[in-house]
Design a protein around this motif. Sequence first.
Motif, PDB file in Angstrom:
ATOM      1  N   UNK A 164      33.359 -18.773  42.911  1.00 36.98           N
ATOM      2  CA  UNK A 164      32.439 -18.411  44.018  1.00 36.98           C
ATOM      3  C   UNK A 164      33.165 -18.116  45.267  1.00 36.98           C
ATOM      4  N   UNK A 165      34.180 -18.619  45.537  1.00 40.85           N
ATOM      5  CA  UNK A 165      35.587 -18.166  47.119  1.00 40.85           C
ATOM      6  C   UNK A 165      35.608 -16.509  46.380  1.00 40.85           C
ATOM      7  N   UNK A 166      35.443 -16.517  45.729  1.00 41.62           N
ATOM      8  CA  UNK A 166      35.933 -14.384  45.099  1.00 41.62           C
ATOM      9  C   UNK A 166      34.201 -13.983  45.486  1.00 41.62           C
ATOM     10  N   UNK A 167      33.800 -14.645  44.925  1.00 44.42           N
ATOM     11  CA  UNK A 167      31.712 -14.012  45.224  1.00 44.42           C
ATOM     12  C   UNK A 167      32.081 -13.772  46.514  1.00 44.42           C
ATOM     13  N   UNK A 168      32.342 -15.390  47.511  1.00 46.80           N
ATOM     14  CA  UNK A 168      32.400 -14.929  48.582  1.00 46.80           C
ATOM     15  C   UNK A 168      32.654 -13.933  49.804  1.00 46.80           C
ATOM     16  N   UNK A 169      34.169 -13.456  49.235  1.00 47.47           N
ATOM     17  CA  UNK A 169      35.185 -12.282  49.907  1.00 47.47           C
ATOM     18  C   UNK A 169      34.300 -11.153  49.523  1.00 47.47           C
ATOM     19  N   UNK A 170      33.580 -10.443  48.366  1.00 53.76           N
ATOM     20  CA  UNK A 170      34.064 -10.002  47.824  1.00 53.76           C
ATOM     21  C   UNK A 170      32.239  -9.784  48.929  1.00 53.76           C
ATOM     22  N   UNK A 171      30.555 -10.505  48.863  1.00 58.80           N
ATOM     23  CA  UNK A 171      29.808 -10.729  49.966  1.00 58.80           C
ATOM     24  C   UNK A 171      30.195  -9.879  51.038  1.00 58.80           C
ATOM     25  N   UNK A 172      31.333 -10.901  51.941  1.00 58.57           N
ATOM     26  CA  UNK A 172      31.655 -10.591  53.083  1.00 58.57           C
ATOM     27  C   UNK A 172      32.010  -9.304  53.816  1.00 58.57           C
ATOM     28  N   UNK A 173      33.093  -8.443  52.537  1.00 59.51           N
ATOM     29  CA  UNK A 173      33.644  -7.364  52.569  1.00 59.51           C
ATOM     30  C   UNK A 173      32.962  -6.300  52.877  1.00 59.51           C
ATOM     31  N   UNK A 174      31.921  -6.633  51.218  1.00 61.25           N
ATOM     32  CA  UNK A 174      31.230  -5.120  51.990  1.00 61.25           C
ATOM     33  C   UNK A 174      30.035  -5.317  52.826  1.00 61.25           C
ATOM     34  N   UNK A 175      29.548  -6.225  52.989  1.00 62.32           N
ATOM     35  CA  UNK A 175      28.932  -6.276  54.332  1.00 62.32           C
ATOM     36  C   UNK A 175      29.793  -5.837  55.450  1.00 62.32           C
ATOM     37  N   UNK A 176      30.701  -5.651  55.063  1.00 63.70           N
ATOM     38  CA  UNK A 176      31.489  -5.171  56.808  1.00 63.70           C
ATOM     39  C   UNK A 176      31.738  -3.676  56.776  1.00 63.70           C
ATOM     40  N   UNK A 177      30.769  -3.070  55.292  1.00 59.18           N
ATOM     41  CA  UNK A 177      31.631  -1.734  55.447  1.00 59.18           C
ATOM     42  C   UNK A 177      29.839  -1.153  55.599  1.00 59.18           C
ATOM     43  N   UNK A 178      28.671  -2.170  55.922  1.00 60.54           N
ATOM     44  CA  UNK A 178      27.727  -1.893  55.987  1.00 60.54           C
ATOM     45  C   UNK A 178      26.322  -1.640  54.785  1.00 60.54           C
ATOM     46  N   UNK A 179      27.039  -2.374  54.537  1.00 62.21           N
ATOM     47  CA  UNK A 179      25.870  -2.139  53.097  1.00 62.21           C
ATOM     48  C   UNK A 179      25.483  -3.604  52.611  1.00 62.21           C
ATOM     49  N   UNK A 181      24.319  -6.549  49.821  1.00 63.30           N
ATOM     50  CA  UNK A 181      24.398  -7.063  49.158  1.00 63.30           C
ATOM     51  C   UNK A 181      23.235  -8.204  48.463  1.00 63.30           C
ATOM     52  N   UNK A 182      22.982  -7.538  47.047  1.00 64.67           N
ATOM     53  CA  UNK A 182      22.110  -8.292  46.695  1.00 64.67           C
ATOM     54  C   UNK A 182      23.056  -9.250  45.540  1.00 64.67           C
ATOM     55  N   UNK A 183      22.890 -10.627  45.082  1.00 64.43           N
ATOM     56  CA  UNK A 183      23.313 -11.065  43.999  1.00 64.43           C
ATOM     57  C   UNK A 183      22.826 -12.115  43.537  1.00 64.43           C
ATOM     58  N   UNK A 184      23.224 -12.435  41.936  1.00 67.25           N
ATOM     59  CA  UNK A 184      22.581 -12.864  41.199  1.00 67.25           C
ATOM     60  C   UNK A 184      23.617 -13.582  39.884  1.00 67.25           C
ATOM     61  N   UNK A 185      22.782 -14.647  38.706  1.00 63.33           N
ATOM     62  CA  UNK A 185      24.332 -15.232  38.430  1.00 63.33           C
ATOM     63  C   UNK A 185      24.207 -16.570  38.039  1.00 63.33           C
ATOM     64  N   UNK A 186      24.364 -17.229  37.376  1.00 62.07           N
ATOM     65  CA  UNK A 186      24.374 -18.514  37.454  1.00 62.07           C
ATOM     66  C   UNK A 186      24.881 -19.415  38.488  1.00 62.07           C
ATOM     67  N   UNK A 187      26.312 -18.629  39.253  1.00 61.35           N
ATOM     68  CA  UNK A 187      27.083 -19.268  40.344  1.00 61.35           C
ATOM     69  C   UNK A 187      26.098 -19.032  41.216  1.00 61.35           C
ATOM     70  N   UNK A 188      25.108 -18.539  41.491  1.00 60.48           N
ATOM     71  CA  UNK A 188      24.525 -19.125  43.327  1.00 60.48           C
ATOM     72  C   UNK A 188      23.420 -20.260  42.434  1.00 60.48           C
ATOM     73  N   UNK A 189      23.599 -20.591  41.927  1.00 62.46           N
ATOM     74  CA  UNK A 189      22.938 -21.555  41.812  1.00 62.46           C
ATOM     75  C   UNK A 189      21.252 -21.178  41.046  1.00 62.46           C
ATOM     76  N   UNK A 190      20.416 -22.606  40.659  1.00 61.48           N
ATOM     77  CA  UNK A 190      18.748 -22.468  40.044  1.00 61.48           C
ATOM     78  C   UNK A 190      18.668 -21.790  41.120  1.00 61.48           C
TER      79      UNK A 190
END
Length: 362
Positions: A164-179, A181-190
């Motif tokens: 999740x920390x790595x995912x968080x870094x990816x989310x914020x980096x992608x959003x910084x490009x103006x894009x 982010x839709x996420x999915x997978x068990x890591x994000x909670x039920x």
Amino acid sequence: MTNTMTAAASDARRVGQLWEAVSAGDERAATDVLFDALGDGMPAEKVLLDLIAPVQRTVGEEWAANRMSVTQEHAATAINDRAIAALSHQWSAHVPSGRGRMTVACTDGEWHGLPARLLAEVCKLRGWTVDYLGVQVPTHHLIAHIHQTGPDVVALSCSIATRLPTAHAAITAVQATGTPVLVGGAAFGAHGQYARRLGADAWAPDARSAADRLDREILPRPAAAHQPIDDLPHLSDQEYTMVTRTRTELVRATMGTLGERFPAMRDYTPAQRAHTAEDLAHIVDFLAAALYIDDPQLFTDFLGWTAGILTARHVPAHSLIPALDILGEELRDFPRSLHLIQRATNHLTGTGPVTATDRTTA
């Protein structure tokens, strides 16, 4: 009603056939089941989501129950993945286009690629131009790809909470490009609770739900760039940083004392000791993830799951208690860590939830 029941029975029969094929490592038989379903008129999306997806879930469940080895699990997953590739080649010339462009990727450190692959193929069938980047995509490579291709949305998959920390870094980096982010997978909670905490623009529990959401709405572009600590101000206490930084020392110290607290360990073979050290490393990793998210339930749920896995493998689950006690002693100066460990211990011993008094004492 009769037609619906007949269709359900037919789907169940095909799921059973596909399971038999992948669990036996028979790639030809597995592919035959899927192409026969297509030939009988089953929509391609249904083949992906109602045949392959449930069989893959069963693969994971059988591994967890110790009825399937790691090698068998990998082989079964590889068969499903290659079958998807064969199916995609079959229908690629007949899918619509023009919905927009999207990038689908697994976060750095995430090796479970099949859920993301299913999403990519479903979105292709619904008219999206999809760049599927596969597993373990470093964030800087993902950002470079976004700058090159300009997608309308990025979909990120993460199945293990320690990422999740790595995912968080990816989310914020992608959003910084103006894009968005839709996420999915068990890591994000039920219920997607961690997706919201990490500031993702959207969450979906599975490929069908994700594709449906993209059908219903255009995700707005992020308004402004921000840093991870803006979402998680509790990180300022540095507990997460200190636990991750001392991970190796924590595992070594816990292993060194565990033999005294859990006498059965003295008779462990080298292989058993290695497995124990690996389990302890996972415990520390999940403790760190729970500190990052600031959610005790994440750590408690992991310990409950671990107890079930150990029991299935004929290892006494009560061996977790002295390990947690030792870990707590090592982290005695970290109040949030002690709170997480106490709650998990209470859960495993059945002594009830942590109270306000417990929290103060910790």
